[in-house]
Design an enzyme around this catalytic site. Structure first.
Site, PDB file in Angstrom:
ATOM      1  N   ASP A  87       0.843  -1.189   0.000  1.00  0.00           N
ATOM      2  CA  ASP A  87       0.000   0.000   0.000  1.00  0.00           C
ATOM      3  C   ASP A  87       0.886   1.250   0.000  1.00  0.00           C
ATOM      4  OD1 ASP A  87      -2.228   1.540   0.132  1.00  0.00           O
ATOM      5  OD2 ASP A  87      -2.862   0.918   2.123  1.00  0.00           O
TER       6      ASP A  87
ATOM      7  N   CYS B  82      -5.652   4.631  -3.833  1.00  0.00           N
ATOM      8  CA  CYS B  82      -5.896   3.243  -3.432  1.00  0.00           C
ATOM      9  C   CYS B  82      -7.148   2.637  -4.036  1.00  0.00           C
ATOM     10  CB  CYS B  82      -6.046   3.144  -1.921  1.00  0.00           C
ATOM     11  SG  CYS B  82      -4.649   3.774  -1.029  1.00  0.00           S
TER      12      CYS B  82
ATOM     13  N   LYS C  99      -5.947  -5.471   3.397  1.00  0.00           N
ATOM     14  CA  LYS C  99      -6.799  -4.316   3.103  1.00  0.00           C
ATOM     15  C   LYS C  99      -7.788  -4.598   1.979  1.00  0.00           C
ATOM     16  CE  LYS C  99      -6.232   0.346   1.224  1.00  0.00           C
ATOM     17  NZ  LYS C  99      -5.403   1.556   1.288  1.00  0.00           N
TER      18      LYS C  99
ATOM     19  N   HIS D 103     -10.992  -2.082   1.260  1.00  0.00           N
ATOM     20  CA  HIS D 103     -11.225  -0.697   0.815  1.00  0.00           C
ATOM     21  C   HIS D 103     -12.068  -0.587  -0.455  1.00  0.00           C
ATOM     22  CE1 HIS D 103      -9.394   3.617   1.067  1.00  0.00           C
ATOM     23  NE2 HIS D 103     -10.634   3.535   1.487  1.00  0.00           N
TER      24      HIS D 103
ATOM     25  N   HIS E  94       1.484   2.166   4.293  1.00  0.00           N
ATOM     26  CA  HIS E  94       0.608   3.341   4.367  1.00  0.00           C
ATOM     27  C   HIS E  94       0.850   4.060   5.706  1.00  0.00           C
ATOM     28  CE1 HIS E  94      -3.088   5.682   4.216  1.00  0.00           C
ATOM     29  NE2 HIS E  94      -3.337   5.215   3.013  1.00  0.00           N
TER      30      HIS E  94
ATOM     31  N   ASP F 233      -0.050  -0.649  -4.949  1.00  0.00           N
ATOM     32  CA  ASP F 233      -1.268  -0.137  -5.597  1.00  0.00           C
ATOM     33  C   ASP F 233      -1.015   1.147  -6.387  1.00  0.00           C
ATOM     34  OD1 ASP F 233      -0.928   1.335  -3.278  1.00  0.00           O
ATOM     35  OD2 ASP F 233      -2.999   1.153  -2.590  1.00  0.00           O
ATOM     36  N   HIS F 234      -0.004   1.919  -5.974  1.00  0.00           N
ATOM     37  CA  HIS F 234       0.413   3.128  -6.705  1.00  0.00           C
ATOM     38  C   HIS F 234       1.660   3.662  -6.031  1.00  0.00           C
ATOM     39  CE1 HIS F 234      -1.373   5.109  -3.319  1.00  0.00           C
ATOM     40  NE2 HIS F 234      -2.513   4.498  -3.562  1.00  0.00           N
TER      41      HIS F 234
ATOM     42  N   LYS G  19       1.600   9.699  -5.265  1.00  0.00           N
ATOM     43  CA  LYS G  19       0.204   9.349  -5.014  1.00  0.00           C
ATOM     44  C   LYS G  19      -0.739  10.530  -5.247  1.00  0.00           C
ATOM     45  CE  LYS G  19      -2.805   7.813  -1.249  1.00  0.00           C
ATOM     46  NZ  LYS G  19      -2.854   7.173   0.073  1.00  0.00           N
TER      47      LYS G  19
END
Ligand SMILES: *[C@@H]1O[C@H](CO)[C@@H](O)[C@H](O)[C@H]1NC(C)=O
Ligand SMILES: *[C@@H]1O[C@H](CO)[C@@H](O)[C@H](O)[C@H]1NC(C)=O
Ligand SMILES: *[C@@H]1O[C@H](CO)[C@@H](O)[C@H](O)[C@H]1NC(C)=O
Ligand SMILES: *[C@@H]1O[C@H](CO)[C@@H](O)[C@H](O)[C@H]1NC(C)=O
Length: 586
Positions: free
Chosen positions: A44, A84, A138, A140, A294, A346-347, A371
């Site tokens: 993350d 995310c 996670k 989300h 994160h 994720d990024h 991000k």
């Protein structure tokens, strides 16, 4: 005697064929090369520059580097969004998030919206092929939509058989200082007070009605009022997010509210290992979705201070340690050669996260931005590693463009399933490229969105080394001169917070990967051609987008008390069902 021996032969035949049947059933169920196990690991907010195998020489990530050495490393692996929720939606469904309407402009908690139930995830595809599927970590993608525990958007509704983890996402309040424990103790006492008061008020009312006591009504009323006030005070003093959003669930049950963030990683790993053990005899798909790295980077004590980059670096190293645990478990169960492992983020890292003056977000290496910045490379250019011993070359680097959306059709191909035919799938099966059957990726164009707005597009022409990137919209960094949105913490996707470029900005990433100097008609002879070709591709892409209801419109995102998950009696939502779990320290 004849008939007896005849019967004996028959029964031996029956038992033999029975054994053969059982054996063939077992054979069919074991993971094989036709149906390998699949383990998808997602970090993350990890920056591509944070890993040893992508050039970091100070953070130690030996386990992730081992994956790269034993498998294929993708050097142009692109996420479909730089936030995310939409990035994960695209990963799960193989489609640009705009197609499902999950285009969050700000990273809100997605209440009461979520991934539409008619979207198909890779878990659903694998499950249909007889795979056991699990999500650990996670999610989300939403949870409740009508009431507190309808779990309309629970992973179970999207093809996952097992879930342990956070339905939402980590955010700053999830890891407060240790004084929280006292705070928790106080709130527990308050709850007991409320219960006592309520019982007393009830007893008095009942006593008064039965003429046992002579208590004036106003005393009873005052008591009820006081109890109610206490509840309100309790609720409003804990709207901090820690109580309402920082929760852990096992299957459909809340196990920790609020969660103990620093131990969540250990419990998740135990859950993963136990899932592997339970399903070692049949093909499985495990989506291991890290809460690392994160903010607020909850880290176990034995990793604090182990890196040269503060808490963030410690957290990356702790994540690598857990990747090692997962790889070891797969090896120890003898599943190594029948398991495809994938690692990504994720990024890109969030440049704006800071703890005082210390950077608490990731490092995106040579790439610009991070991000939440729509099209800039730092937000979308992520690590991509795939290992399948004996099937995929070890130590190979592939520079062709690939997308996180490719995992969806790749899982379909690996499991023997098919992708849905009634909708556009934007991902491409990666296997031919990974195994060297083809030299070029099918992705000639990729589109870079910020929320619902298309900010940029890239073009990898089949017959040239160039990687053209055209920006139509870019975020305005603040304060002036900065390289990120430090004032708003997250860049905007539209309106005042962005700059529209006409003519658009053009870069050739093969010569200028940091997007530092825009090309013009004077400096680039192909300028007009590239701008025209990409504009045509954008137009053709737009024609394939069918408008759907957006899942994250503002009106859907208001704070709705009745949707808040609660472990206990509302508003006293407190529980810790993990007890004393000793961690898996190094
Ligand atoms: C390694 O990662 C850290 C933490 O994100 C970063 O500060 C550092 O610049 C990186 N080093 C290299 C060589 O990329
Ligand atoms: C796993 O595959 C590798 C590479 O093909 C091979 O060398 C090794 O012997 C295999 N291991 C097992 C246990 O089959
Ligand atoms: C899912 O349902 C929505 C609302 O009815 C519709 O607009 C959308 O096209 C559907 N998506 C798919 C993939 O069928
Ligand atoms: C938790 O268990 C560990 C070892 O089993 C023990 O050392 C520790 O004191 C326990 N902690 C609490 C709070 O009970």
């Amino acid at each position: 005697p004849q008939s007896i021996s005849g019967r004996g032969r028959v029964s031996r035949l029956v038992s033999l064929s029975w054994m053969w049947f059982l054996l063939s059933v077992c054979q069919a169920q074991r993971a094989t090369d036709d149906k390998p196990n699949i383990v998808l690991i997602m970090a993350d907010d990890l920056g591509i520059g944070d890993l040893g195998c992508y050039g970091n020489d100070t953070i130690r990530t030996p386990n992730i580097d081992r994956l790269a050495a034993e498998g294929v490393k993708l050097s142009q692996h692109i996420s479909a969004a730089s936030l995310c929720t939409p990035s994960r939606t695209a990963f799960l469904t193989g489609r640009y998030p705009i197609r499902s309407g999950v285009c969050v402009p700000t990273p809100r908690l997605l209440v009461p919206a979520g991934l539409p139930l008619n979207e198909t995830t890779f878990a659903a595809v694998a499950k249909k092929q007889g795979y056991s599927t699990a999500l650990i970590g996670k999610w989300h993608q939403g949870l409740n939509s009508r009431y507190r525990s309808d779990h309309n958007h629970h992973p179970y509704n999207y093809g996952f058989d097992y879930f342990y983890g956070m339905p939402f996402s980590l955010f700053t309040p999830c890891w407060p200082d240790p004084s929280r424990d006292t705070e928790l103790a106080i709130s527990c006492r308050l709850w007991i007070c409320v219960q006592l008061l309520a019982v007393t008020a009830l007893t008095l009312t009942f006593g008064k009605l039965s003429c046992w006591f002579r208590v004036p009504w106003f005393v009873i009323l005052l008591m009820i009022l006081f109890t109610f006030l206490l509840c309100c005070v309790w609720y409003y003093s804990y709207t901090s997010g820690l109580y309402w959003d920082c929760i852990l669930m096992r299957e459909e049950e809340i196990t920790e509210q609020p969660m103990k963030a620093e131990r969540a990683g250990s419990i998740m790993m135990k859950e993963a290992v136990s899932f592997l053990e339970r399903h070692r005899e049949e093909p499985f798909l495990l989506f291991y979705s890290f809460l690392h790295v994160h903010v607020p980077c909850p880290t176990m004590e034995n990793f604090i201070g182990t890196s040269k980059h503060g808490l963030y670096g410690d957290n990356v190293q702790e994540m690598d340690f857990f990747v090692g645990k997962l790889l070891d478990a797969i090896d120890n169960l003898g599943l190594r050669n029948h398991t495809v492992i994938y690692f990504t983020s994720d990024h890109g890292g969030q440049l704006e996260s800071r703890l005082g003056h210390v950077q608490l977000g990731g490092w995106n290496g040579i790439y610009k931005g991070g991000k939440g910045m729509g099209g800039w490379e730092g937000g979308i250019h992520v690590p991509g590693l795939l290992r399948w011993p004996g099937k995929l070359p070890a130590g190979k680097v592939i520079e062709e463009p690939t997308s996180l959306m490719d995992i969806f059709p790749t899982v379909a191909a690996l499991t023997g399933g098919t992708v849905p035919q009634d909708r556009v799938i934007d991902g491409q099966n990666l296997m031919p490229l990974l195994q060297g059957a083809v030299q070029h990726s099918e992705h000639e164009f990729l589109f870079h969105y910020c929320g619902v707005y298309l900010h940029a597009a890239r073009w990898n022409p089949k017959d040239s080394q160039a990687v053209w990137k055209v920006h139509y919209v870019t975020p305005v960094f603040q304060p002036p001169g900065a390289q990120a949105c430090y004032e708003t913490k997250l860049c905007e996707c539209s309106g005042e917070g962005v700059r529209y470029h006409d003519p658009p900005l053009l870069f050739d990433l093969s010569r200028d990967p940091s997007e530092s100097t825009p090309l013009t008609g004077d400096t680039e002879p192909l300028y007009e051609l590239v701008i025209k070709t990409v504009a045509d591709a954008v137009q053709a892409h737009r024609k394939t987008i069918i408008p759907v209801q957006l899942q994250l419109g503002k009106e859907l995102n208001e704070d709705r008390v009745w949707l808040k998950p609660c472990c206990g009696v509302f508003p006293f939502c407190l529980c810790d069902k993990e007890g004393n779990t000793s961690n898996l320290g190094p």
